[in-house]
Design a protein around this motif. Structure first.
Motif, short mmCIF file in Angstrom:
data_model
loop_
_atom_site.label_atom_id
_atom_site.label_comp_id
_atom_site.label_asym_id
_atom_site.label_seq_id
_atom_site.Cartn_x
_atom_site.Cartn_y
_atom_site.Cartn_z
N ILE A 16 -48.40 -55.71 -40.37
CA ILE A 16 -48.86 -56.94 -40.49
C ILE A 16 -49.84 -57.35 -41.51
O ILE A 16 -50.65 -58.30 -41.67
CB ILE A 16 -49.85 -57.14 -39.05
CG1 ILE A 16 -50.88 -56.08 -39.06
CG2 ILE A 16 -48.79 -56.94 -37.77
CD1 ILE A 16 -51.76 -56.00 -37.59
N ALA A 17 -49.99 -56.21 -42.40
CA ALA A 17 -50.92 -56.76 -43.46
C ALA A 17 -50.23 -57.54 -44.44
O ALA A 17 -49.14 -57.44 -44.93
CB ALA A 17 -50.98 -55.28 -44.21
N PRO A 18 -51.18 -58.72 -44.76
CA PRO A 18 -50.34 -59.76 -45.82
C PRO A 18 -50.13 -59.11 -46.90
O PRO A 18 -48.83 -59.63 -47.64
CB PRO A 18 -51.58 -60.86 -45.70
CG PRO A 18 -52.46 -60.55 -44.65
CD PRO A 18 -52.45 -59.22 -44.01
N GLY A 19 -50.76 -58.01 -47.54
CA GLY A 19 -50.72 -57.73 -49.00
C GLY A 19 -49.31 -56.81 -48.87
O GLY A 19 -48.65 -56.31 -50.06
N LEU A 23 -47.11 -44.53 -35.56
CA LEU A 23 -46.69 -45.97 -35.02
C LEU A 23 -48.02 -46.80 -35.39
O LEU A 23 -47.77 -48.20 -35.90
CB LEU A 23 -46.30 -45.92 -33.77
CG LEU A 23 -44.91 -45.36 -33.36
CD1 LEU A 23 -44.71 -45.24 -32.17
CD2 LEU A 23 -43.68 -45.91 -34.35
N ALA A 24 -49.02 -46.23 -35.07
CA ALA A 24 -50.21 -47.39 -35.36
C ALA A 24 -50.51 -47.58 -36.74
O ALA A 24 -50.81 -48.76 -37.18
CB ALA A 24 -51.64 -46.47 -34.84
N ASN A 25 -50.43 -46.40 -37.65
CA ASN A 25 -50.32 -46.80 -39.12
C ASN A 25 -49.46 -47.77 -39.46
O ASN A 25 -49.52 -48.64 -40.41
CB ASN A 25 -50.34 -45.46 -40.01
CG ASN A 25 -51.61 -44.95 -39.84
OD1 ASN A 25 -52.62 -45.12 -40.47
ND2 ASN A 25 -51.89 -44.05 -39.05
N ALA A 26 -47.97 -47.71 -39.08
CA ALA A 26 -47.08 -48.49 -39.52
C ALA A 26 -47.29 -49.86 -39.00
O ALA A 26 -47.01 -50.84 -39.83
CB ALA A 26 -45.69 -47.86 -38.83
N ILE A 71 -41.79 -48.56 -45.02
CA ILE A 71 -42.96 -48.43 -44.42
C ILE A 71 -42.73 -47.18 -43.41
O ILE A 71 -43.41 -46.47 -42.99
CB ILE A 71 -43.45 -49.56 -43.60
CG1 ILE A 71 -43.99 -50.81 -44.53
CG2 ILE A 71 -44.28 -49.33 -42.47
CD1 ILE A 71 -44.27 -52.09 -43.85
N ALA A 72 -41.29 -47.33 -42.85
CA ALA A 72 -40.96 -46.17 -41.89
C ALA A 72 -41.03 -44.90 -42.60
O ALA A 72 -41.71 -43.88 -41.92
CB ALA A 72 -39.62 -46.35 -41.36
N ALA A 73 -40.64 -44.70 -43.67
CA ALA A 73 -40.50 -43.62 -44.37
C ALA A 73 -41.87 -43.10 -44.91
O ALA A 73 -42.14 -41.93 -44.92
CB ALA A 73 -39.83 -43.87 -45.85
#
Length: 346
Positions: free
Chosen positions: A276-279, A268-271, A288-290
């Motif tokens: 929130i990453a603009p890129g 969850l921290a990495n997700a 992102i979940a996968a």
């Protein structure tokens, strides 16, 4: 914040810089004779981070030759091991007839009780230095000193764990509290001991508690590398480290964690960082979940809401709104900071 100080020669008159750098390194490690091709205007920068009995010091400095002579050893010996993780540049060290060259991401190890000569290449070098008391290294005295003069890789195995921890620690200390210093010092001590033992093929000689802490660090590193595997189960993690599931559970219980909670928190921290990453704003949330081990978007949304109190899409919307506001502020500041005649020079 961790106890930290910064020393730079640039704040001193050019004629005083090399002498001041020599004194600073003498305080950081042990008295040495230093020489350089750049004594007339020496450039050196060092951060000193205190972790209880352990000191970590990232530094960048011009060409340097370090000499610790038998006489200096007799005069002053703090009995500390020094490790340098080479991040930029090159260097070599010699102990009598032994000579070793070092590459990027190699560890160099010396011991204040032994004389040595170390030289860096002609270009500036960047290192992460570690000072650790000999008494803190939980190995027999004669065995521990066997690492001096060895080149230890920071790119694989136990060395990579220590290198990764040092790089992460020194890149940003703002998230730590003063009370964390001694705890982090113990982690560094355990990792250094495990790295030495591995280099000496002496892991069975580690104290049981030191071996257990080193194993936990290896397990956590394995988990972080395999977060995208939806089948990252305790059984799979235990099998990868040739231990039973019950022993794996006990290791994490000693850390105040469960295996499942650690995997979930890391995923969850990495997700969250990706959301929130603009890129990555065009990357679908289900992708992102996968990417972090949640093949079913519904499972990801429920776990994320339980951990953060909002859904992944709500977090992303908030991040986009903040980016828009911050961008507007940056544009205003840029206009204010632009010299009146800036456009005339383009």
């Amino acid at each position: 914040m961790l106890p930290e100080s910064v020393f730079t020669t640039q704040e001193l008159p050019a004629s005083d810089r090399f002498e001041a750098w020599t004194e600073q390194l003498g305080r950081t490690h042990a008295p040495m004779h230093l020489s350089s091709e750049h004594t007339a205007d020496y450039r050196g920068y060092q951060r000193v981070i205190g972790l209880g009995d352990v000191t970590v010091w990232p530094a960048t400095f011009d060409h340097l030759v370090f000499r610790r002579t038998p006489r200096l050893v007799r005069q002053s010996d703090p009995e500390v091991f020094h490790l340098s993780l080479l991040r930029r540049g090159d260097g070599a060290a010699s102990w009598g007839q032994e000579q070793v060259g070092y590459r990027i991401d190699d560890f160099h190890v010396n011991y204040s009780s032994r004389s040595y000569e170390i030289s860096t290449g002609p270009d500036p070098v960047t290192i992460i230095g570690v000072e650790i008391p000999r008494a803190a290294v939980d190995l027999p005295a004669g065995r521990a000193c066997g690492v001096v003069g060895r080149r230890i890789s920071g790119r694989e195995g136990m060395g990579a764990l220590l290198a990764g921890m040092l790089v992460q620690l020194t890149s940003d200390t703002s998230s730590y509290q003063a009370a964390d210093a001694a705890r982090l010092g113990r982690v560094v001590t355990d990792l250094v001991t495990a790295v030495f033992a591995h280099a000496l093929d002496a892991e069975p000689q580690l104290a049981p508690e030191t071996h257990a802490r080193a194993l936990v660090l290896r397990v956590k590193s394995f988990v972080r590398r395999h977060l995208g595997d939806p089948d990252l189960t305790p059984a799979k993690i235990a099998a990868a480290h040739h231990i039973s599931r019950s022993y794996l559970y006990r290791l994490f219980q000693n850390e105040g964690l469960t295996v499942a909670s650690y995997v979930r928190e890391q995923r969850l921290a990495n997700a969250r960082q990706d959301l929130i990453a603009p890129g990555l704003r065009r990357l679908p949330i289900h992708a992102i979940a996968a990417r972090w081990g949640y093949p079913r978007p519904g499972d990801f949304t429920r776990a994320f809401r339980a951990a953060h109190g909002i859904t992944p899409s709500e977090l992303r919307d908030q991040a986009l709104d903040r980016t828009a506001v911050d961008g507007a502020h940056i544009d205003v500041d840029a206009v204010r900071m632009t010299p009146p005649d800036a456009h005339e020079h383009h």
